[in-house]
Write a protein that holds these residues in place. Structure first.
Motif, PDB file in Angstrom:
ATOM      1  N   UNK A 189       0.798  -1.221   0.000  1.00 38.53           N
ATOM      2  CA  UNK A 189       0.000   0.000   0.000  1.00 38.53           C
ATOM      3  C   UNK A 189       0.831   1.272   0.000  1.00 38.53           C
ATOM      4  N   UNK A 190       2.146   1.132  -0.057  1.00 39.23           N
ATOM      5  CA  UNK A 190       2.984   2.338  -0.048  1.00 39.23           C
ATOM      6  C   UNK A 190       2.905   3.085  -1.376  1.00 39.23           C
ATOM      7  N   UNK A 191       2.660   2.349  -2.444  1.00 43.44           N
ATOM      8  CA  UNK A 191       2.442   2.976  -3.753  1.00 43.44           C
ATOM      9  C   UNK A 191       0.969   2.778  -4.108  1.00 43.44           C
ATOM     10  N   UNK A 192       0.300   3.876  -4.437  1.00 45.53           N
ATOM     11  CA  UNK A 192      -1.145   3.854  -4.671  1.00 45.53           C
ATOM     12  C   UNK A 192      -1.408   4.312  -6.101  1.00 45.53           C
ATOM     13  N   UNK A 193      -2.024   3.483  -6.887  1.00 47.11           N
ATOM     14  CA  UNK A 193      -2.368   3.876  -8.264  1.00 47.11           C
ATOM     15  C   UNK A 193      -3.879   3.808  -8.489  1.00 47.11           C
ATOM     16  N   UNK A 194      -4.633   3.841  -7.404  1.00 46.17           N
ATOM     17  CA  UNK A 194      -6.093   3.827  -7.530  1.00 46.17           C
ATOM     18  C   UNK A 194      -6.568   5.099  -8.243  1.00 46.17           C
ATOM     19  N   UNK A 195      -7.628   4.972  -8.999  1.00 49.01           N
ATOM     20  CA  UNK A 195      -8.230   6.142  -9.627  1.00 49.01           C
ATOM     21  C   UNK A 195      -7.661   6.473 -10.996  1.00 49.01           C
ATOM     22  N   UNK A 196      -6.747   5.650 -11.511  1.00 51.42           N
ATOM     23  CA  UNK A 196      -6.197   5.921 -12.849  1.00 51.42           C
ATOM     24  C   UNK A 196      -7.134   5.349 -13.918  1.00 51.42           C
ATOM     25  N   UNK A 197      -7.655   4.130 -13.690  1.00 56.68           N
ATOM     26  CA  UNK A 197      -8.718   3.626 -14.580  1.00 56.68           C
ATOM     27  C   UNK A 197     -10.006   4.348 -14.214  1.00 56.68           C
ATOM     28  N   UNK A 198     -10.623   4.963 -15.203  1.00 55.65           N
ATOM     29  CA  UNK A 198     -11.822   5.753 -14.940  1.00 55.65           C
ATOM     30  C   UNK A 198     -13.061   5.154 -15.597  1.00 55.65           C
ATOM     31  N   UNK A 199     -12.878   4.258 -16.575  1.00 59.66           N
ATOM     32  CA  UNK A 199     -14.002   3.780 -17.385  1.00 59.66           C
ATOM     33  C   UNK A 199     -13.794   2.308 -17.719  1.00 59.66           C
ATOM     34  N   UNK A 200     -14.845   1.494 -17.590  1.00 63.21           N
ATOM     35  CA  UNK A 200     -14.788   0.086 -17.999  1.00 63.21           C
ATOM     36  C   UNK A 200     -15.875  -0.164 -19.039  1.00 63.21           C
ATOM     37  N   UNK A 201     -15.496  -0.802 -20.138  1.00 64.65           N
ATOM     38  CA  UNK A 201     -16.438  -1.089 -21.227  1.00 64.65           C
ATOM     39  C   UNK A 201     -16.242  -2.527 -21.700  1.00 64.65           C
ATOM     40  N   UNK A 202     -17.313  -3.160 -22.214  1.00 62.11           N
ATOM     41  CA  UNK A 202     -17.130  -4.476 -22.838  1.00 62.11           C
ATOM     42  C   UNK A 202     -16.307  -4.347 -24.123  1.00 62.11           C
ATOM     43  N   UNK A 203     -15.612  -5.424 -24.488  1.00 58.62           N
ATOM     44  CA  UNK A 203     -14.741  -5.409 -25.680  1.00 58.62           C
ATOM     45  C   UNK A 203     -15.497  -4.941 -26.928  1.00 58.62           C
ATOM     46  N   UNK A 204     -16.759  -5.345 -27.034  1.00 60.02           N
ATOM     47  CA  UNK A 204     -17.542  -4.984 -28.225  1.00 60.02           C
ATOM     48  C   UNK A 204     -17.728  -3.473 -28.364  1.00 60.02           C
ATOM     49  N   UNK A 205     -17.518  -2.737 -27.273  1.00 61.74           N
ATOM     50  CA  UNK A 205     -17.643  -1.277 -27.343  1.00 61.74           C
ATOM     51  C   UNK A 205     -16.279  -0.598 -27.438  1.00 61.74           C
ATOM     52  N   UNK A 206     -15.319  -1.293 -28.055  1.00 59.31           N
ATOM     53  CA  UNK A 206     -13.962  -0.756 -28.178  1.00 59.31           C
ATOM     54  C   UNK A 206     -13.943   0.583 -28.911  1.00 59.31           C
ATOM     55  N   UNK A 207     -14.787   0.720 -29.945  1.00 55.51           N
ATOM     56  CA  UNK A 207     -14.788   1.974 -30.718  1.00 55.51           C
ATOM     57  C   UNK A 207     -15.157   3.148 -29.811  1.00 55.51           C
ATOM     58  N   UNK A 208     -16.136   2.918 -28.937  1.00 55.89           N
ATOM     59  CA  UNK A 208     -16.521   3.953 -27.971  1.00 55.89           C
ATOM     60  C   UNK A 208     -15.356   4.218 -27.011  1.00 55.89           C
ATOM     61  N   UNK A 209     -14.673   3.152 -26.611  1.00 52.95           N
ATOM     62  CA  UNK A 209     -13.529   3.305 -25.709  1.00 52.95           C
ATOM     63  C   UNK A 209     -12.425   4.151 -26.322  1.00 52.95           C
ATOM     64  N   UNK A 210     -12.149   3.929 -27.605  1.00 51.22           N
ATOM     65  CA  UNK A 210     -11.115   4.726 -28.280  1.00 51.22           C
ATOM     66  C   UNK A 210     -11.548   6.184 -28.436  1.00 51.22           C
ATOM     67  N   UNK A 211     -12.830   6.385 -28.745  1.00 52.64           N
ATOM     68  CA  UNK A 211     -13.319   7.765 -28.870  1.00 52.64           C
ATOM     69  C   UNK A 211     -13.201   8.481 -27.532  1.00 52.64           C
ATOM     70  N   UNK A 212     -13.523   7.758 -26.456  1.00 51.80           N
ATOM     71  CA  UNK A 212     -13.437   8.345 -25.123  1.00 51.80           C
ATOM     72  C   UNK A 212     -11.988   8.651 -24.770  1.00 51.80           C
ATOM     73  N   UNK A 213     -11.094   7.679 -25.007  1.00 52.81           N
ATOM     74  CA  UNK A 213      -9.670   7.901 -24.707  1.00 52.81           C
ATOM     75  C   UNK A 213      -9.136   9.056 -25.547  1.00 52.81           C
ATOM     76  N   UNK A 214      -9.560   9.103 -26.817  1.00 50.02           N
ATOM     77  CA  UNK A 214      -9.068  10.144 -27.721  1.00 50.02           C
ATOM     78  C   UNK A 214      -9.539  11.538 -27.350  1.00 50.02           C
ATOM     79  N   UNK A 215     -10.631  11.609 -26.590  1.00 46.48           N
ATOM     80  CA  UNK A 215     -11.131  12.934 -26.181  1.00 46.48           C
ATOM     81  C   UNK A 215     -10.211  13.577 -25.150  1.00 46.48           C
ATOM     82  N   UNK A 216      -9.406  12.765 -24.458  1.00 47.16           N
ATOM     83  CA  UNK A 216      -8.452  13.239 -23.442  1.00 47.16           C
ATOM     84  C   UNK A 216      -9.114  14.226 -22.476  1.00 47.16           C
ATOM     85  N   UNK A 217     -10.291  13.860 -22.019  1.00 48.42           N
ATOM     86  CA  UNK A 217     -10.996  14.753 -21.102  1.00 48.42           C
ATOM     87  C   UNK A 217     -10.421  14.618 -19.697  1.00 48.42           C
TER      88      UNK A 217
END
Ligand SMILES: [Zn+2]
Ligand SMILES: [Zn+2]
Length: 341
Positions: free
Chosen positions: A303-331
């Protein structure tokens, strides 16, 4: 099996392909249970790397071993494993350093054409004893995925930045790698970390983690905040011409710029005379994944190194196109996407 492919800029689809065969007697087949979308995948998505043919994407995978060759000794069928995004031959003196980037045969990265894509139901992994690790007790899926690439990269970036205890560090780019680098910089003794990103929400996220937010171009603000001296160490997790220039301007004389961002294919006009006259150390590497595991795993388990909160979104594989659009928005709200086959 299903695999995420890209046909051209912005053109992501899920394709059905034959299941992969065991890649030799030292290989395994992994049934992927979670895969990340990485900032470097976006270079294909945004057309920075021209594609001669469609490429199966993804290089961050966690999953279950479903087939193992007779020479594999460290994992068994049924084991839950993480797969290094960067593959080495596993047998040469370079790979003996545990850093796949040192492989004398040349490193290979999953999901870039040379090897299969991790954003798929199944992934063929050669030299599995080198590439794959049974997920240790106390490491969760998100941590394991970050260990396959982004955390290893951010950690290596901090290690190679010559951070003095009590020193001042600037991190350019607050995606998953930059956020991992920020946390790693504090673990390496930084007293102050300037967190640089053009997206306000990402700067805010870094501020919540103890960093000092700065908008690019950041050199002027960093010089002003350090009495005109500059940062001891600068980590560039972006590596565009603009960020590299800003990084070289923000570092103090005698300081180090540690680059882990992935540049495009065009050459960068290095201000060599200025670097020479200011005695700048410039280091660049892609992720030395396997070498970092013995260091990072106990730090995460304790627990000395904490990387919680870096993954913000989970999607099924079939929604990969949406995942790329979301990642590409860099919001500011969407930092890293996890796909579940
Ligand atoms: Zn990556
Ligand atoms: Zn090798």
């Amino acid at each position: 099996m299903r695999t995420v492919v890209i046909d051209g800029p912005g053109n992501i689809r899920v394709e059905t392909r034959p299941d992969p065969a065991l890649p030799g007697p030292d290989g395994v087949i992994v049934a992927v249970t979670a895969a990340g979308i990485c900032g470097s995948d976006l270079h294909f998505y945004e057309g920075e790397y021209p594609l001669a043919e469609s490429v199966a994407l993804g290089h961050e995978a966690v999953g279950t071993v479903v087939e193992a060759g007779p020479q594999v000794s460290t994992v068994n069928v049924g084991d839950l494993v993480m797969v290094s995004s960067v593959a080495g031959c596993g047998a040469c003196a370079g790979c003996a350093t545990q850093d796949p980037v040192m492989c004398f045969s040349g490193l290979r990265i999953f999901g870039s054409g040379a090897l299969g894509g991790a954003q798929a139901d199944l992934l063929a992994v050669p030299a599995a004893d080198f590439q794959v690790l049974k997920i240790p007790v106390g490491i969760n899926t998100e941590q394991a995925l970050l260990l396959t690439d982004n955390l290893a990269t951010g950690w290596a970036a901090a290690q190679r930045a010559d951070i003095p205890f009590g020193g001042t560090v600037a991190v350019f780019g607050l995606g998953a790698v930059g956020l991992c680098a920020l946390r790693s910089a504090f673990m390496h003794g930084a007293a102050t970390v300037f967190a640089v990103d053009k997206v306000d929400g990402r700067r805010q996220r870094a501020a919540d983690w103890g960093a000092t937010p700065v908008a690019p171009a950041a050199a002027e603000a960093i010089l002003a905040a350090t009495g005109g001296r500059g940062a001891d160490s600068v980590i560039d997790a972006v590596a565009t011409d603009a960020s590299l220039t800003d990084a070289l301007n923000a570092v103090r004389p005698g300081g180090t710029v540690s680059v882990v961002g992935v540049h495009d294919l065009k050459p960068f006009p290095l201000p060599a005379l200025s670097c020479l006259m200011r005695s700048i150390t410039l280091r660049m590497t892609t992720a030395p994944v396997q070498r970092t595991w013995p260091e990072l795993i106990p730090l995460l388990q304790s627990g000395r190194l904490d990387v919680d909160g870096i993954f913000t979104t989970t999607l099924p594989l079939d929604e990969a196109a949406k995942g790329y659009a979301t990642a590409g928005s860099r919001s500011g709200d969407d930092v890293k996407i996890l796909l579940t086959p």
